[in-house]
Design a protein around this motif. Structure first.
Motif, short mmCIF file in Angstrom:
data_model
loop_
_atom_site.label_atom_id
_atom_site.label_comp_id
_atom_site.label_asym_id
_atom_site.label_seq_id
_atom_site.Cartn_x
_atom_site.Cartn_y
_atom_site.Cartn_z
N UNK A 40 5.55 -11.31 0.90
CA UNK A 40 5.11 -11.21 2.29
C UNK A 40 5.36 -9.80 2.84
N UNK A 41 6.53 -9.25 2.55
CA UNK A 41 6.84 -7.90 3.03
C UNK A 41 5.89 -6.87 2.43
N UNK A 42 5.53 -7.03 1.17
CA UNK A 42 4.58 -6.11 0.55
C UNK A 42 3.20 -6.24 1.19
N UNK A 43 2.78 -7.46 1.45
CA UNK A 43 1.47 -7.68 2.06
C UNK A 43 1.40 -7.07 3.45
N UNK A 44 2.53 -7.04 4.14
CA UNK A 44 2.56 -6.48 5.49
C UNK A 44 2.54 -4.96 5.50
N UNK A 45 2.80 -4.33 4.36
CA UNK A 45 2.96 -2.87 4.34
C UNK A 45 1.77 -2.16 4.95
N UNK A 46 0.56 -2.60 4.62
CA UNK A 46 -0.62 -1.93 5.17
C UNK A 46 -1.04 -2.49 6.52
N UNK A 47 -0.94 -3.81 6.69
CA UNK A 47 -1.42 -4.38 7.95
C UNK A 47 -0.50 -4.06 9.11
N UNK A 48 0.77 -3.74 8.84
CA UNK A 48 1.73 -3.48 9.92
C UNK A 48 1.88 -1.99 10.21
N UNK A 49 1.08 -1.15 9.54
CA UNK A 49 1.20 0.29 9.75
C UNK A 49 -0.13 0.86 10.23
N UNK A 50 -0.06 2.01 10.84
CA UNK A 50 -1.25 2.60 11.44
C UNK A 50 -2.04 3.49 10.49
N UNK A 51 -1.45 3.84 9.34
CA UNK A 51 -2.16 4.71 8.41
C UNK A 51 -1.65 4.48 6.98
N UNK A 52 -2.45 4.88 5.99
CA UNK A 52 -2.07 4.65 4.59
C UNK A 52 -0.74 5.29 4.19
N UNK A 53 -0.43 6.47 4.72
CA UNK A 53 0.81 7.14 4.32
C UNK A 53 2.03 6.31 4.76
N UNK A 54 1.97 5.75 5.95
CA UNK A 54 3.07 4.91 6.42
C UNK A 54 3.22 3.68 5.53
N UNK A 55 2.09 3.12 5.06
CA UNK A 55 2.15 1.97 4.17
C UNK A 55 2.79 2.35 2.84
N UNK A 56 2.45 3.52 2.33
CA UNK A 56 3.04 3.98 1.06
C UNK A 56 4.55 4.16 1.19
#
Length: 269
Positions: A40-56
């Motif tokens: 769940x935390x991994x799935x949230x990485x992109x949906x909970x951030x405003x840009x790809x770098x923050x997700x990375x």
């Protein structure tokens, strides 16, 4: 008996897999709950951030947490990282499998989405399929059985994507393969703007029917002790059938829960 904290987290954030995990042996259940929460935390990485770098950056945080557990370093102070660390330290979850789950999420951070159907399938096999394979390994399945579980888990991932097109659109995301969209005269931007488009509906029905056909010919023989890792495919089959008939995704109902429970009790999917 009240659920553990990590069990309660899994139930709140991923009720499908939580239900399936209840059919795991009692001594392995906490580790499966931790795996659900980690996913769940991994799935949230992109949906909970405003840009790809923050997700990375979020994904790297989880890589580091897994590697620290592998190295025997102290657990991070986090409601999911701590029980995950404990499961790794106890030998209940494989660190390599967890890192592979993190790596598979990198595809979600790429600008322009998943360019090809080949990339889309690889992503499904690495994410939802990777979860089922990792869960199977934790439950004692051998490498061959884990690959069967990977394929079954990927089907659950496909159903999840098809069910969630409108939800993803509201987040400014489209996870459908770009080349498959183009073949239907669509672009990701159109999907995000008009998730109810008729051409898109036809594509979703088509992809759901293809998923059902693939499942019909797929191996489903998994060890009884690892049935919890296979059970999401019960929901996948029901979801894909609904979508192929042109019905909306809807919510989970009693029929879904009974189907999972019956399969779990019979140790057959």
């Amino acid at each position: 008996m009240s659920p553990s904290a990590i069990g309660a987290f899994a139930r709140a954030h991923d009720p499908d897999r939580f239900l399936c995990a209840l059919f795991a042996p009692a001594e392995k259940r906490e580790a499966i709950f931790a795996l659900i929460a980690f996913n769940h935390e991994l799935a949230r990485a992109r949906e909970a951030t405003s840009n790809p770098m923050a997700a990375l950056i979020r994904l790297q945080w989880w890589r580091d947490a897994v590697e620290e557990a592998r190295a025997g370093r102290p657990a991070r102070r986090h409601e999911v990282a701590a029980p995950l660390h404990a499961a790794i330290a106890a030998g209940l979850l494989d660190a390599d499998a967890l890192i592979a789950l993190v790596d598979a999420r990198d595809a979600e951070t790429e600008e322009g989405g998943l360019a090809t159907e080949e990339a889309f399938v690889a992503w499904l096999r690495g994410t939802a399929g990777g979860w089922s394979a990792a869960a199977g390994a934790a439950l004692g399945a051998d490498a061959e059985a884990c690959e069967v579980l990977r394929a079954l888990g990927a089907a659950y991932g496909l159903a999840g994507v098809l069910r969630s097109v409108a939800a993803h659109a509201s987040q400014g995301r489209c996870l459908l393969p770009v080349d498959r969209l183009a073949a239907s005269g669509l672009r990701p931007a159109q999907v995000m703007e008009k998730p109810g488009d008729a051409a898109l509906g036809a594509l979703l029905r088509e992809m759901a029917a293809e998923g059902l056909a693939a499942l019909a010919g797929a191996r489903r023989d998994v060890p009884p002790g690892a049935i919890a890792a296979a059970l999401p495919v019960v929901l996948a089959r029901r979801d894909l059938a609904r979508i192929a008939r042109g019905h909306g995704p809807g919510g989970r109902g009693l029929g879904d829960r009974l189907a999972v429970s019956w399969a779990g009790l019979r140790h057959r999917v």
